[in-house]
Design a protein around this motif. Structure first.
Motif, PDB file in Angstrom:
ATOM      1  N   HIS A 131       0.339  -1.429  -0.240  1.00 31.35           N
ATOM      2  CA  HIS A 131      -0.036   0.029   0.110  1.00 31.35           C
ATOM      3  C   HIS A 131       1.264   1.142  -0.169  1.00 31.35           C
ATOM      4  CE1 HIS A 131      -3.628  -2.472  -0.038  1.00 31.35           C
ATOM      5  NE2 HIS A 131      -3.202  -3.320   1.071  1.00 31.35           N
ATOM      6  N   HIS A 132       1.770   0.910  -0.255  1.00 29.62           N
ATOM      7  CA  HIS A 132       3.049   2.644  -0.179  1.00 29.62           C
ATOM      8  C   HIS A 132       2.434   2.566  -1.769  1.00 29.62           C
ATOM      9  CE1 HIS A 132       6.145   2.790   2.710  1.00 29.62           C
ATOM     10  NE2 HIS A 132       6.262   1.491   2.914  1.00 29.62           N
ATOM     11  N   PRO A 133       2.471   4.505  -1.126  1.00 28.76           N
ATOM     12  CA  PRO A 133       2.685   4.974  -2.581  1.00 28.76           C
ATOM     13  C   PRO A 133       4.094   4.207  -3.705  1.00 28.76           C
ATOM     14  CG  PRO A 133       3.029   6.882  -0.780  1.00 28.76           C
ATOM     15  CD  PRO A 133       2.598   5.540  -0.379  1.00 28.76           C
ATOM     16  N   GLN A 134       3.872   4.803  -5.154  1.00 31.81           N
ATOM     17  CA  GLN A 134       4.827   4.126  -6.030  1.00 31.81           C
ATOM     18  C   GLN A 134       6.469   5.512  -4.955  1.00 31.81           C
ATOM     19  OE1 GLN A 134       4.576   2.114  -7.902  1.00 31.81           O
ATOM     20  NE2 GLN A 134       7.603   2.414  -7.938  1.00 31.81           N
ATOM     21  N   VAL A 135       5.835   6.734  -5.230  1.00 31.34           N
ATOM     22  CA  VAL A 135       7.149   7.883  -4.919  1.00 31.34           C
ATOM     23  C   VAL A 135       7.829   7.719  -3.926  1.00 31.34           C
ATOM     24  CG1 VAL A 135       5.420   9.006  -3.909  1.00 31.34           C
ATOM     25  CG2 VAL A 135       7.430  10.126  -4.181  1.00 31.34           C
ATOM     26  N   ASN A 136       6.655   6.387  -2.066  1.00 32.96           N
ATOM     27  CA  ASN A 136       8.019   5.835  -1.704  1.00 32.96           C
ATOM     28  C   ASN A 136       9.012   4.708  -2.197  1.00 32.96           C
ATOM     29  OD1 ASN A 136       6.860   7.859  -0.356  1.00 32.96           O
ATOM     30  ND2 ASN A 136       5.248   6.152   1.704  1.00 32.96           N
ATOM     31  N   ILE A 137       8.077   3.947  -2.487  1.00 29.01           N
ATOM     32  CA  ILE A 137       8.689   2.316  -3.308  1.00 29.01           C
ATOM     33  C   ILE A 137       9.814   3.187  -4.296  1.00 29.01           C
ATOM     34  CG2 ILE A 137       8.831   0.675  -4.511  1.00 29.01           C
ATOM     35  CD1 ILE A 137       5.801   0.663  -4.048  1.00 29.01           C
ATOM     36  N   ASP A 138      10.112   4.784  -4.281  1.00 26.41           N
ATOM     37  CA  ASP A 138      11.176   4.887  -5.775  1.00 26.41           C
ATOM     38  C   ASP A 138      12.266   5.607  -4.510  1.00 26.41           C
ATOM     39  OD1 ASP A 138       9.990   3.930  -7.595  1.00 26.41           O
ATOM     40  OD2 ASP A 138       8.657   6.036  -8.752  1.00 26.41           O
ATOM     41  N   LYS A 139      11.693   5.775  -3.533  1.00 22.84           N
ATOM     42  CA  LYS A 139      12.916   6.276  -2.790  1.00 22.84           C
ATOM     43  C   LYS A 139      13.934   5.373  -1.847  1.00 22.84           C
ATOM     44  CE  LYS A 139      12.470  10.420   0.132  1.00 22.84           C
ATOM     45  NZ  LYS A 139      12.060  11.068   1.289  1.00 22.84           N
ATOM     46  N   MET A 140      12.430   4.529  -1.344  1.00 24.10           N
ATOM     47  CA  MET A 140      13.338   3.374  -0.855  1.00 24.10           C
ATOM     48  C   MET A 140      14.443   2.515  -2.113  1.00 24.10           C
ATOM     49  SD  MET A 140      10.829   1.788   1.919  1.00 24.10           S
ATOM     50  CE  MET A 140       9.327   2.742   0.833  1.00 24.10           C
ATOM     51  N   PHE A 167      11.490  -4.659  -1.942  1.00 24.07           N
ATOM     52  CA  PHE A 167      11.870  -3.117  -2.886  1.00 24.07           C
ATOM     53  C   PHE A 167      13.448  -2.531  -2.069  1.00 24.07           C
ATOM     54  CE2 PHE A 167       8.185  -2.391  -1.384  1.00 24.07           C
ATOM     55  CZ  PHE A 167       8.169  -1.926  -0.662  1.00 24.07           C
ATOM     56  N   MET A 168      12.774  -2.602  -0.775  1.00 20.03           N
ATOM     57  CA  MET A 168      14.216  -2.584   0.109  1.00 20.03           C
ATOM     58  C   MET A 168      15.624  -2.836   0.956  1.00 20.03           C
ATOM     59  SD  MET A 168      14.313  -0.474   3.093  1.00 20.03           S
ATOM     60  CE  MET A 168      12.680  -0.268   4.369  1.00 20.03           C
ATOM     61  N   PRO A 169      16.446  -1.721  -0.030  1.00 23.22           N
ATOM     62  CA  PRO A 169      18.146  -2.334  -0.363  1.00 23.22           C
ATOM     63  C   PRO A 169      18.176  -2.441   0.838  1.00 23.22           C
ATOM     64  CG  PRO A 169      17.256  -0.175  -0.554  1.00 23.22           C
ATOM     65  CD  PRO A 169      16.058  -0.351  -0.345  1.00 23.22           C
ATOM     66  N   THR A 170      19.002  -3.583   1.647  1.00 22.27           N
ATOM     67  CA  THR A 170      20.306  -3.969   2.334  1.00 22.27           C
ATOM     68  C   THR A 170      20.278  -2.515   3.016  1.00 22.27           C
ATOM     69  OG1 THR A 170      20.461  -5.571   1.701  1.00 22.27           O
ATOM     70  CG2 THR A 170      21.995  -5.085   3.901  1.00 22.27           C
ATOM     71  N   SER A 171      21.127  -1.060   1.887  1.00 24.76           N
ATOM     72  CA  SER A 171      21.888  -0.213   2.573  1.00 24.76           C
ATOM     73  C   SER A 171      20.533   0.061   3.790  1.00 24.76           C
ATOM     74  CB  SER A 171      22.427   0.972   1.591  1.00 24.76           C
ATOM     75  OG  SER A 171      21.292   0.985   0.781  1.00 24.76           O
ATOM     76  N   LEU A 172      19.657   0.264   3.465  1.00 26.70           N
ATOM     77  CA  LEU A 172      18.454   1.250   4.571  1.00 26.70           C
ATOM     78  C   LEU A 172      18.407   0.653   6.251  1.00 26.70           C
ATOM     79  CD1 LEU A 172      15.915   2.597   1.730  1.00 26.70           C
ATOM     80  CD2 LEU A 172      17.765   3.901   3.497  1.00 26.70           C
ATOM     81  N   LEU A 173      18.167  -0.891   5.660  1.00 29.69           N
ATOM     82  CA  LEU A 173      18.438  -1.705   7.146  1.00 29.69           C
ATOM     83  C   LEU A 173      18.627  -1.027   9.236  1.00 29.69           C
ATOM     84  CD1 LEU A 173      17.869  -4.107   9.391  1.00 29.69           C
ATOM     85  CD2 LEU A 173      20.218  -4.973   8.704  1.00 29.69           C
ATOM     86  N   GLN A 174      20.125  -0.406   8.541  1.00 29.00           N
ATOM     87  CA  GLN A 174      20.845   0.927   9.644  1.00 29.00           C
ATOM     88  C   GLN A 174      19.383   1.417   9.296  1.00 29.00           C
ATOM     89  OE1 GLN A 174      23.419  -0.322  11.453  1.00 29.00           O
ATOM     90  NE2 GLN A 174      22.423   1.108  12.674  1.00 29.00           N
ATOM     91  N   SER A 175      19.087   2.692   8.954  1.00 29.49           N
ATOM     92  CA  SER A 175      18.654   3.852   9.148  1.00 29.49           C
ATOM     93  C   SER A 175      17.019   3.341   9.888  1.00 29.49           C
ATOM     94  CB  SER A 175      18.017   4.813   7.823  1.00 29.49           C
ATOM     95  OG  SER A 175      17.159   3.474   6.785  1.00 29.49           O
ATOM     96  N   GLN A 176      16.340   1.635   9.505  1.00 32.87           N
ATOM     97  CA  GLN A 176      15.098   1.400  10.488  1.00 32.87           C
ATOM     98  C   GLN A 176      15.430   1.285  11.636  1.00 32.87           C
ATOM     99  OE1 GLN A 176      13.518  -1.790   8.480  1.00 32.87           O
ATOM    100  NE2 GLN A 176      12.207  -0.201   7.535  1.00 32.87           N
TER     101      GLN A 176
END
Length: 166
Positions: free
Chosen positions: A29-38, A117-126
């Motif tokens: 249910h994420h908008p496409q803009v969120n998916i693109d950003k992640m 779509f979530m790259p491993t590089s974003l894990l630390q930010s989460q």
């Protein structure tokens, strides 16, 4: 709830199936803009998340109004995000299962995924954003290091006294 790589979808689908509940995959249910950003490796801001969280709260609320309980998978990383999700149902009708594992376990799992779509590089930010459940938030923390069946059993055991929930 939990950071990426904890198996929220797999665990949530099995819980919903075993309990005969509706299942909603929050990421779908994420908008496409969120998916693109992640996908580009950029963490979402609170402004990015709020419309998505309100959508999820409304989906759960609609089902609750129809007499149906729902298993919703969603990161719900901050107390404020969980507060938004709780607006969809009456007070006390939402129970959180916080799926958790050591960073190294999650990082390894994420590097093996091919369809997310979530790259491993974003894990630390989460991990940095995560606010654990507070004492007044109905829920349980479940370690997802063991196999999926054991994780689902632990989550179901925690949910038994809490049923029915939205």
């Amino acid at each position: 709830m939990g950071v990426s790589g904890t198996g929220k979808t797999s665990v949530g689908e099995r819980i919903a199936d075993r309990l005969g509940l509706d299942f909603v995959e929050g990421d779908s249910h994420h908008p496409q803009v969120n998916i693109d950003k992640m996908t580009a490796g950029t963490p979402l801001t609170d402004e990015d998340r709020m419309p998505w969280l309100r959508t999820l709260a409304a989906l759960v609320g609609e089902r609750y109004a129809d007499g149906r309980s729902t298993v919703l998978t969603c990161s719900a990383l901050r107390r404020g995000y969980r507060d938004v999700l709780r607006t969809g149902v009456p007070r006390g009708k939402m129970f959180f299962v916080h799926l958790h594992a050591p960073f190294a376990v999650l990082e390894q799992r994420m590097t093996q995924r091919t369809k997310h779509f979530m790259p491993t590089s974003l894990l630390q930010s989460q991990v940095d954003t995560l606010e654990p459940l507070e004492a007044d938030e109905p829920g349980v923390v479940v370690d997802v290091t063991p196999g999926l069946d054991e994780v689902v059993r632990a989550a179901l055991a925690a949910l038994e006294p809490a049923e029915p929930r939205a």
